[in-house]
Write a protein that holds these residues in place. Structure first.
Motif, PDB file in Angstrom:
ATOM      1  N   ASP A 335       6.118   1.434  -8.574  1.00 47.17           N
ATOM      2  CA  ASP A 335       6.523   0.728  -7.013  1.00 47.17           C
ATOM      3  C   ASP A 335       7.946   1.231  -6.733  1.00 47.17           C
ATOM      4  O   ASP A 335       8.271   1.459  -5.554  1.00 47.17           O
ATOM      5  CB  ASP A 335       7.573  -0.946  -6.715  1.00 47.17           C
ATOM      6  CG  ASP A 335       7.655  -1.341  -8.180  1.00 47.17           C
ATOM      7  OD1 ASP A 335       7.780  -1.089  -9.078  1.00 47.17           O
ATOM      8  OD2 ASP A 335       9.312  -1.793  -7.091  1.00 47.17           O
ATOM      9  N   ASP A 338       6.232   3.917  -4.791  1.00 47.42           N
ATOM     10  CA  ASP A 338       5.958   4.018  -3.807  1.00 47.42           C
ATOM     11  C   ASP A 338       6.043   4.676  -2.465  1.00 47.42           C
ATOM     12  O   ASP A 338       8.164   5.385  -2.293  1.00 47.42           O
ATOM     13  CB  ASP A 338       6.342   2.046  -2.949  1.00 47.42           C
ATOM     14  CG  ASP A 338       5.122   1.118  -3.482  1.00 47.42           C
ATOM     15  OD1 ASP A 338       4.473   2.110  -4.653  1.00 47.42           O
ATOM     16  OD2 ASP A 338       5.361   0.104  -3.445  1.00 47.42           O
ATOM     17  N   GLY A 339       5.917   5.388  -1.448  1.00 49.09           N
ATOM     18  CA  GLY A 339       6.177   6.437  -0.211  1.00 49.09           C
ATOM     19  C   GLY A 339       6.283   7.703  -0.675  1.00 49.09           C
ATOM     20  O   GLY A 339       6.259   8.098   0.512  1.00 49.09           O
ATOM     21  N   TRP A 377       0.394   7.217  -2.999  1.00 50.59           N
ATOM     22  CA  TRP A 377       0.103   6.177  -1.943  1.00 50.59           C
ATOM     23  C   TRP A 377       0.704   5.497  -0.626  1.00 50.59           C
ATOM     24  O   TRP A 377       2.006   5.170  -0.743  1.00 50.59           O
ATOM     25  CB  TRP A 377      -0.350   4.857  -2.506  1.00 50.59           C
ATOM     26  CG  TRP A 377       0.274   4.109  -3.789  1.00 50.59           C
ATOM     27  CD1 TRP A 377       1.245   3.234  -3.656  1.00 50.59           C
ATOM     28  CD2 TRP A 377       1.579   4.904  -5.004  1.00 50.59           C
ATOM     29  NE1 TRP A 377       2.721   2.917  -4.160  1.00 50.59           N
ATOM     30  CE2 TRP A 377       2.238   4.093  -5.873  1.00 50.59           C
ATOM     31  CE3 TRP A 377       0.693   5.795  -5.875  1.00 50.59           C
ATOM     32  CZ2 TRP A 377       2.351   4.267  -6.943  1.00 50.59           C
ATOM     33  CZ3 TRP A 377       0.924   6.146  -7.199  1.00 50.59           C
ATOM     34  CH2 TRP A 377       2.066   5.579  -7.802  1.00 50.59           C
ATOM     35  N   GLU A 378       0.342   5.411   0.145  1.00 52.19           N
ATOM     36  CA  GLU A 378       0.381   4.736   1.348  1.00 52.19           C
ATOM     37  C   GLU A 378       1.203   3.511   1.803  1.00 52.19           C
ATOM     38  O   GLU A 378       2.218   3.472   2.149  1.00 52.19           O
ATOM     39  CB  GLU A 378      -0.341   5.153   3.078  1.00 52.19           C
ATOM     40  CG  GLU A 378      -0.083   6.838   2.949  1.00 52.19           C
ATOM     41  CD  GLU A 378      -0.965   7.382   4.161  1.00 52.19           C
ATOM     42  OE1 GLU A 378      -1.672   6.518   5.097  1.00 52.19           O
ATOM     43  OE2 GLU A 378      -1.472   8.075   4.509  1.00 52.19           O
ATOM     44  N   SER A 379       0.354   2.822   1.214  1.00 54.48           N
ATOM     45  CA  SER A 379       1.036   1.340   1.361  1.00 54.48           C
ATOM     46  C   SER A 379       1.740   0.952   0.327  1.00 54.48           C
ATOM     47  O   SER A 379       1.169   1.660  -0.888  1.00 54.48           O
ATOM     48  CB  SER A 379      -0.777   0.363   1.873  1.00 54.48           C
ATOM     49  OG  SER A 379      -1.327   0.387   0.790  1.00 54.48           O
ATOM     50  N   PRO A 380       2.360   0.542   0.141  1.00 52.04           N
ATOM     51  CA  PRO A 380       2.751  -0.010  -1.338  1.00 52.04           C
ATOM     52  C   PRO A 380       2.957  -0.533  -2.256  1.00 52.04           C
ATOM     53  O   PRO A 380       1.364  -2.246  -1.857  1.00 52.04           O
ATOM     54  CB  PRO A 380       4.603  -1.179  -0.079  1.00 52.04           C
ATOM     55  CG  PRO A 380       4.011  -1.465   1.050  1.00 52.04           C
ATOM     56  CD  PRO A 380       2.685  -0.352   1.082  1.00 52.04           C
ATOM     57  N   THR A 381       3.007  -0.893  -2.879  1.00 45.36           N
ATOM     58  CA  THR A 381       2.128  -1.875  -4.537  1.00 45.36           C
ATOM     59  C   THR A 381       3.583  -2.202  -5.077  1.00 45.36           C
ATOM     60  O   THR A 381       2.940  -3.581  -5.710  1.00 45.36           O
ATOM     61  CB  THR A 381       2.427  -0.624  -5.827  1.00 45.36           C
ATOM     62  OG1 THR A 381       3.630  -0.235  -6.155  1.00 45.36           O
ATOM     63  CG2 THR A 381       1.545   0.416  -5.817  1.00 45.36           C
ATOM     64  N   LYS A 382       4.718  -2.395  -4.462  1.00 47.49           N
ATOM     65  CA  LYS A 382       5.782  -3.566  -4.743  1.00 47.49           C
ATOM     66  C   LYS A 382       4.882  -5.252  -4.547  1.00 47.49           C
ATOM     67  O   LYS A 382       4.417  -5.458  -3.695  1.00 47.49           O
ATOM     68  CB  LYS A 382       6.271  -3.456  -4.206  1.00 47.49           C
ATOM     69  CG  LYS A 382       7.829  -4.373  -4.146  1.00 47.49           C
ATOM     70  CD  LYS A 382       9.197  -3.810  -3.988  1.00 47.49           C
ATOM     71  CE  LYS A 382      10.334  -4.160  -4.645  1.00 47.49           C
ATOM     72  NZ  LYS A 382      10.779  -4.111  -5.804  1.00 47.49           N
ATOM     73  N   ALA A 394      -2.803   5.234  -6.558  1.00 48.00           N
ATOM     74  CA  ALA A 394      -1.908   3.868  -7.183  1.00 48.00           C
ATOM     75  C   ALA A 394      -2.900   3.903  -8.269  1.00 48.00           C
ATOM     76  O   ALA A 394      -2.608   3.892  -9.513  1.00 48.00           O
ATOM     77  CB  ALA A 394      -1.536   2.339  -6.670  1.00 48.00           C
ATOM     78  N   THR A 414       4.914  -4.264 -10.425  1.00 48.81           N
ATOM     79  CA  THR A 414       4.679  -4.318  -9.323  1.00 48.81           C
ATOM     80  C   THR A 414       6.704  -4.071  -8.553  1.00 48.81           C
ATOM     81  O   THR A 414       6.823  -4.454  -7.858  1.00 48.81           O
ATOM     82  CB  THR A 414       4.279  -4.239  -8.984  1.00 48.81           C
ATOM     83  OG1 THR A 414       4.267  -5.537  -8.613  1.00 48.81           O
ATOM     84  CG2 THR A 414       2.534  -3.953  -9.160  1.00 48.81           C
TER      85      THR A 414
END
Ligand code: GDP
Ligand code: IMO
Ligand code: MG
Length: 424
Positions: A335, A338-339, A377-382, A394, A414
């Motif tokens: 996570d 992310d971004g 990756w554009e959408s978060p994994t958090k 991811a 995550t």
């Protein structure tokens, strides 16, 4: 679900998230057992929404149905142990009933901490950037066969001559070499005897306890401290700790047979961090490194020092995995990436030295990494808890690690709390 004995240990330079994973898995095991290191470790758990940092206590300590074992390979500072028990008792009750400690553990004495400090602060070329906890000097005493062990503090007649001889040796060094004030023998004897009385109810034959737990059809989780690249034999010597934190240390430090270790899972961050001195080929020395450090909260859990950040090093990991019987990975902190538009992974070095006798010595000083560039990756994994819900990029990152390290990624973390975990 039944589990075999399982080891959870770091494969990088420590702080991979071992504490979170051990706490997450502990309820499935009869006990968790620390087998090396001391209070140089800092293992972070989130329990009932509260952050807890453990240094000596196994990360199973908040599980009331499991035992927490400290094996003979751990070096114990009495002061650190008892202040940690007191602190953690604010979060969970009954610690001293569940905590079982080997009387063969070597003690860290105040002179070890002083020597660690003086050595690190002297203007020597060989500053390691230790945690200043006295870990190295205590292990030195162990192999020099002059260490004071927990069992020695149970009997005054036994302890007195031992401490007298050892303190003679240390006071000579403290006074003549470092020009500081000698330590008082009587005070040390009194303190050790008082702590000896206090620890007595928690002492156990940890080796036989492991056998007993297994004979009751329960399994043991072995909890590593530090990481394989900090192992005194396998790591980036001399910038290492003074114990065997890789699987080779488990049997010796827990007091079991090598075949009792079972399944060995390595914990790796999606990037790498390092505290203290020493080579780190993929270190990121610009604002991106600072961004990752900030996003990942990369501040040492024991010393509060900033952790250096770098890209995931698949070359080093493959070597460590191949030489340590690692059967799977726990990949943490994805996570934190992310971004990012692009994620780098080191797939090779610009010279072949890692595959030569220099690799055997982990000589990484003059090495430059060659990177593969993976899309971010554009959408978060958090906080994602299901593998299918991870963004495709991811998943590709996870597959890349599996292909290049040649082991499956079995757990993905995550976020810092237990819920933010994917088990595959
Ligand atoms: P250990 O020494 O291996 O137990 O690791 P530390 O506790 O020293 O450092 C790991 C840090 O990362 C701690 O602050 C954890 O709470 C945190 N952490 C663990 N797993 C994750 C994760 O998957 N994501 C994020 N963002 N933080 C994590
Ligand atoms: P956990 O278990 C990260 C590092 C120190 C120093 C070197 C030697 O939380 O992963 P020492 O005091 O052991 O003689 O220091 O090892 N080090 C760690 N780095 N995580 C740790 O533990 C560490 N324990 C020791 O920073 O570089
Ligand atoms: Mg740590």
């Amino acid at each position: 679900m039944t589990f075999s004995n399982t080891a959870i240990l770091g494969l990088q330079w420590g702080d991979e998230g071992k504490g979170k994973i051990v706490n997450y898995l502990a309820s499935n095991f009869g006990a968790a057992c620390r087998y090396q290191g001391g209070h140089n470790a800092g293992h972070t758990l989130i329990v009932d929404g509260k952050k807890i940092v453990l240094h000596l206590l196994p990360s199973s300590i908040c599980h009331k149905d499991s035992l927490s074992l400290i094996g003979k390979g751990v070096v114990i500072s009495y002061e650190a142990l008892f202040s940690e028990i007191e602190e953690i008792s604010n979060f969970t009750s009954g610690i001293t009933d569940r905590l079982k400690i080997s009387p063969a553990c070597v003690l860290i004495q105040p002179y070890h901490q002083l020597i660690d400090l003086y050595k690190e602060k002297s203007n020597s070329q060989k500053t390691i950037g230790t945690t200043l906890r006295g870990i190295g000097p205590a292990y030195e005493d162990k192999v020099a066969r002059r260490a004071i062990r927990v069992i020695d503090t149970l009997n005054e007649n036994h302890l007195k001559p031992l401490l007298e001889e050892t303190l003679d040796f240390y006071n000579f060094t403290i006074e003549k070499f470092f020009g500081k004030e000698a330590l008082s023998l009587n005070r040390l004897i009194d303190e050790n005897l008082a702590y000896g009385e206090k620890i007595k109810p928690m002492l156990a034959d940890v080796s036989m306890l492991i056998k007993k737990i297994n004979s009751e059809e329960k399994s043991v989780l072995f909890e590593g401290a530090q990481g394989a690249l900090l192992d005194v034999d396998q790591g980036t010597y001399p910038f290492v700790t003074s114990s065997n934190c890789s699987p080779s240390g488990i049997a010796a430090g827990a007091g079991c047979g090598p075949l009792d270790v079972g399944n060995i899972l390595g914990v790796v961050k999606a990037y790498v961090t390092r505290v203290g001195e020493g080579p780190m080929p993929t270190e990121i020395n610009d604002e991106l490194g600072e961004y990752i450090a900030k996003t990942g909260g990369e501040i040492g859990a024991t010393t509060g020092r900033p952790r250096r950040c770098g890209w995931f090093d698949a070359v080093l990991m493959k070597r460590i995995i191949q030489t340590n019987s690692i059967s799977g990975l726990c990949l943490t902190k994805i996570d934190v990436l992310d971004g990012l538009e692009e994620i780098k992974v080191c797939k090779a070095y610009d010279n072949e030295s890692i595959d030569s006798i220099f690799g055997e010595c982990m000589n990484l000083e003059d090495i430059n990494p060659i990177y593969d560039f993976l899309p971010g990756w554009e959408s978060p994994t958090k906080n994602i808890t299901k593998y299918e819900e991870l963004p495709n990029e991811a998943k590709d990152f996870v597959s890349y690690i599996e292909e290049n390290c040649e082991v499956p990624v079995k757990i993905i973390s995550t976020g810092p709390d237990d819920q933010s975990t994917i088990v595959r």
